[in-house]
Design a protein around this motif. Structure first.
Motif, PDB file in Angstrom:
ATOM      1  N   TYR A  30     -27.843 -10.483  -4.102  1.00 47.29           N
ATOM      2  CA  TYR A  30     -28.320  -9.144  -3.768  1.00 47.29           C
ATOM      3  C   TYR A  30     -29.693  -9.241  -3.129  1.00 47.29           C
ATOM      4  O   TYR A  30     -30.520 -10.058  -3.529  1.00 47.29           O
ATOM      5  N   LEU A  31     -29.923  -8.413  -2.135  1.00 50.71           N
ATOM      6  CA  LEU A  31     -31.231  -8.315  -1.495  1.00 50.71           C
ATOM      7  C   LEU A  31     -31.949  -7.111  -2.094  1.00 50.71           C
ATOM      8  O   LEU A  31     -31.349  -6.063  -2.310  1.00 50.71           O
ATOM      9  N   VAL A  32     -33.240  -7.273  -2.352  1.00 50.57           N
ATOM     10  CA  VAL A  32     -34.037  -6.208  -2.961  1.00 50.57           C
ATOM     11  C   VAL A  32     -35.058  -5.724  -1.934  1.00 50.57           C
ATOM     12  O   VAL A  32     -35.865  -6.515  -1.425  1.00 50.57           O
ATOM     13  N   TYR A  33     -35.010  -4.417  -1.643  1.00 49.07           N
ATOM     14  CA  TYR A  33     -35.918  -3.797  -0.688  1.00 49.07           C
ATOM     15  C   TYR A  33     -36.843  -2.837  -1.417  1.00 49.07           C
ATOM     16  O   TYR A  33     -36.412  -2.097  -2.293  1.00 49.07           O
ATOM     17  N   PHE A  34     -38.113  -2.864  -1.017  1.00 50.51           N
ATOM     18  CA  PHE A  34     -39.112  -1.937  -1.530  1.00 50.51           C
ATOM     19  C   PHE A  34     -39.641  -1.120  -0.358  1.00 50.51           C
ATOM     20  O   PHE A  34     -40.206  -1.684   0.584  1.00 50.51           O
TER      21      PHE A  34
END
Length: 107
Positions: A30-34
Motif C-alpha cells: 500500500y502507498l501512503v499519501y499525506f
C-alpha cells in the motif's frame, strides 16, 4: 499478528489528525499519501516512511530497511503511533520537503 486492514486503519487514524491520509493498494502493498504527497509504504503489516531531512532527524533511532525485495529506497520503519506531537512535526516537515505530485501524462 495485525491484519492488513487493521494496520491501514491504524495508520489512517493516527495520521489523519495531521491532514488528509489516503492509502492506495499497489503491487501487493500500500502507498501512503499525506495531503496528496507520497510519504511511505505499508508492506508486510509495517509502515515505512520516506527519508527526508525531517524524518532522518526525528526518526534517527528507527530501523532503516528496504520495504520490499528489490526496493531501491531505504526507509524508516515507523512504530511511534502514540506520539501525536512527533507525528504532527514529522508529517509537516516531510510534506514541506517532498516534491509535488507529478501530473499524469496525457495518453
Amino acid at each position: 499478528m495485525i491484519k492488513v486492514n487493521e494496520i491501514n486503519e491504524y495508520v489512517r487514524d493516527s495520521f489523519s489528525k495531521s491532514g488528509d491520509i489516503v492509502i492506495k493498494s499497489m503491487m501487493g502493498g500500500y502507498l501512503v499519501y499525506f495531503n496528496g504527497k507520497l510519504i511511505g509504504d505499508i508492506c508486510n503489516n509495517e509502515l515505512f516512511l520516506k527519508r527526508t531531512p525531517t524524518s532522518d532527524r526525528l526518526l534517527a533511532d528507527s530501523e532503516l530497511r528496504y520495504p520490499y525485495e528489490d526496493s531501491k529506497t531505504l526507509m524508516h520503519v515507523f512504530d511511534s503511533f502514540d506520539d501525536k506531537a512527533l507525528i504532527l512535526e514529522l508529517l509537516d516537515g516531510m510534506y514541506a520537503e517532498l516534491p509535488e505530485k507529478k501530473p499524469a501524462k496525457a495518453r
